[in-house]
Design an enzyme around this catalytic site. Structure first.
Site, short mmCIF file in Angstrom:
data_model
loop_
_atom_site.label_atom_id
_atom_site.label_comp_id
_atom_site.label_asym_id
_atom_site.label_seq_id
_atom_site.Cartn_x
_atom_site.Cartn_y
_atom_site.Cartn_z
CE LYS A 1 -3.92 -1.67 2.74
NZ LYS A 1 -4.78 -1.29 3.86
N GLY B 1 -8.74 5.28 0.18
CA GLY B 1 -9.91 4.86 -0.60
C GLY B 1 -9.59 3.73 -1.56
CD GLU C 1 -13.38 2.23 7.92
OE1 GLU C 1 -14.46 2.65 7.49
OE2 GLU C 1 -12.39 2.01 7.19
NE ARG D 1 -14.79 10.23 6.62
CZ ARG D 1 -15.28 9.04 6.40
NH1 ARG D 1 -16.49 8.76 6.81
NH2 ARG D 1 -14.58 8.09 5.80
#
Lengths: 80, 466
Positions: free
Chosen positions: B159, B165, B275, B293
């Site tokens: 990554k 995203g 998450e 957020r």
């Protein structure tokens, strides 16, 4: 020789280049083939290629890079 | 409450949601809008509205200077960023505070910390929260990366440290593939993000996406239990539920406590979501990232806990301490949210902007529809395709699915294509009914169930932005 217009197939933002740091797909005066990509339309974050649709020569672009366009709006004028 | 007038630096359904919350708190609202959003529902509902530029988001909703000027002109004393756009932009949060205004969200420092995936992983590890086995920090050399993957084993994900995203991710299933992909990933990260920093982590296959909602006031943190969002297409969630149907009570306690520990470790303020990937065979969970957020899928948490998350985040921003103790947060029943997007599932999810010629909104017990729609509204082509969210609540998951089917049957949006037929097909599917799914379940399902969605092959000229 006849003058013809290329219309935007979709509403959205018109881009003349594949990415901000890349050159334009086509310039005024370029010779084009029917299947050539002349720009992108961004609609709801998806990018769609706009094909010339006819072989000929680009007289001028009618829409600017990053311009908001409507479906059916002329985006370029070509000589076929 | 220190906030008297709140400017909403967003659009669409979330702007409507924030206006409603502010109004219930007795706060006046200012809606900013681009030229394309002059007739939006949020503009109609807000007390005041102010134009901030042309349709392109880069020239309107992302234009920090114009938004700050709009706040000054209208006398707003706080800015709510919603989700997307400037919601996780640390520079903007800092600029709002520097202008003497309240940013409804965490500190710029928290946003910056959690926005850097490597720093976030390090913070998680320091708080004792499990992370996916992989590099402890950014890897600058391919050799260092290879030494690491020999320990974690394959498959691994490569990554970009600055990505997001789902962008800049590559999967290597063998050493050979790894040696081939690593230089490519480095070059691409440098070109796309101006930062060639990479990190590598083990790919947990067949994992579920589970996330924990938290609320903090800068001192104390509580969790509001979890949501499961495993049904995803192109890494975009399409169906979310709470609580997760796959956790045991003990697993739930452990997961939610870990989220609180991490949020406390960074003195988190506001609403946030941690998450995780959850492997339901090993019962292991791994922290992925924290979103600083309010999230699209927050209503399912509101439905099962009775907590109005948007109101609470505004109160916290106004300087109030948390009003809810952890032992007061209880789960009642089950809630499901489906995203109603202006996309045609019968045409490869091709975007479908247009004018709403007729609209019937479902209601009745346990049904909520958060949307930006009204009859006669023209959905502009310039923004994401989310039109609204249909949310249902009932005593248990089975009855919630039945209620969802009932509500979907009542929902009628005419004038453009929507994802309603997808959700009707999902609600009927035996695997969905039994919650047998994971994050890579939906895409192959879409291919084999093309007929039930009437799916034609996507147009060959269609590409979706990453």
């Amino acid at each position: 020789m006849a003058t013809q217009q290329i219309f935007s197939p979709l509403p959205g933002i018109f881009y003349r280049k594949p990415a901000p740091d890349k050159p334009d797909y086509k310039s005024d005066g370029d010779t084009i083939m029917e299947n050539d990509t002349i720009g992108l339309i961004e609609v709801m974050k998806s990018f769609n290629e706009v094909k010339a649709g006819a072989a000929g020569k680009i007289l001028r672009f009618l829409a600017e890079n990053e311009e908001a366009v409507m479906a059916g709006q002329p985006i370029a004028e070509i000589d076929v | 409450m220190m906030i008297r007038k709140l400017l909403i630096a967003n659009r669409g359904e979330i702007a409507v949601r924030i206006i409603r919350a502010a109004r219930e708190l007795g706060i006046a609202t200012v809606q900013v809008y681009s030229k394309a959003d002059k007739d939006s529902l949020a503009v109609r509902l807000a007390d005041e509205s102010i134009e901030i530029g042309p349709p392109q988001a880069s020239k309107s909703y992302l234009n920090q200077a114009t938004i700050l000027a709009a706040a000054k002109t209208t006398g707003a004393d706080a800015i709510h960023p919603g989700y997307g756009f400037l919601a996780e932009n640390a520079e903007f949060a800092a600029a709002v505070e520097a202008a003497g205004l309240i940013f409804v969200g965490p500190t710029a420092q928290s946003i910056r910390l959690m926005g850097d995936k490597v720093a976030a992983r390090e913070a998680a590890a320091a708080a004792g929260v499990p992370t996916v086995p992989g590099s402890r920090g950014r890897l600058e050399s391919a050799d260092a990366a290879f030494a690491l993957v020999e320990k974690t084993g394959f498959p691994v994900m490569i990554k970009a440290a600055a990505g997001g995203g789902g962008r800049g991710i590559r999967i290597a299933r063998s050493a050979e593939e790894f040696h081939h992909l690593m230089p490519q990933a480095q070059a691409e990260a440098l070109a796309a993000f101006g930062d060639g920093g990479l990190y590598v982590e083990k790919l947990i296959e067949g994992a579920r996406h589970i996330e924990v909602q938290i609320l903090g006031d800068g001192r104390d943190v509580i969790h509001c239990f979890e949501r499961e969002c495993s049904l995803q297409r192109r890494r975009q969630k399409v169906w979310e539920e709470a609580p997760s149907p796959s956790l045991t009570p003990a697993g739930r306690d452990k997961l939610c406590s870990s989220a609180v520990a991490l949020a406390k470790a960074v003195d988190y303020r506001g609403a946030g979501t941690l998450e995780y990937l959850y492997d339901d065979r090993s019962h292991e969970f791994y922290f992925l990232e924290m979103n600083t957020r309010i999230q699209v899928e927050h209503p399912v948490t509101e439905m099962i806990t009775g907590i109005d998350l948007v109101c609470e985040m505004i109160r916290i921003a106004g300087g109030e301490p948390l009003r809810i103790r952890q032992d007061q947060v209880r789960v009642r029943g089950h809630s499901i949210e489906v995203r109603i997007n202006a996309e045609d599932p019968a045409k490869g999810f091709f975007p479908s902007p247009g004018t709403i010629s007729a609209l019937s909104v479902p209601n009745g017990e346990g049904v909520r529809f958060d949307s930006m729609l009204y009859e006669g509204y023209t959905v502009p082509p310039f923004y994401d395709s989310l039109l609204g969210k249909l949310i249902v609540h009932d005593d248990d998951r089975r009855s919630a699915i039945r209620r969802l089917e009932r509500a979907l049957a009542e929902l009628r949006v005419e004038g453009l294509a929507t994802t309603k037929p997808l959700h009707q097909a999902l609600a009927r599917d035996p695997d969905v009914q039994a919650a047998r799914f994971h994050t890579a379940w939906l895409e192959p399902w879409l291919e084999t169930h093309a007929a039930s969605l009437g799916t034609a092959a996507p147009s060959p000229t269609t590409k979706v932005a990453q």
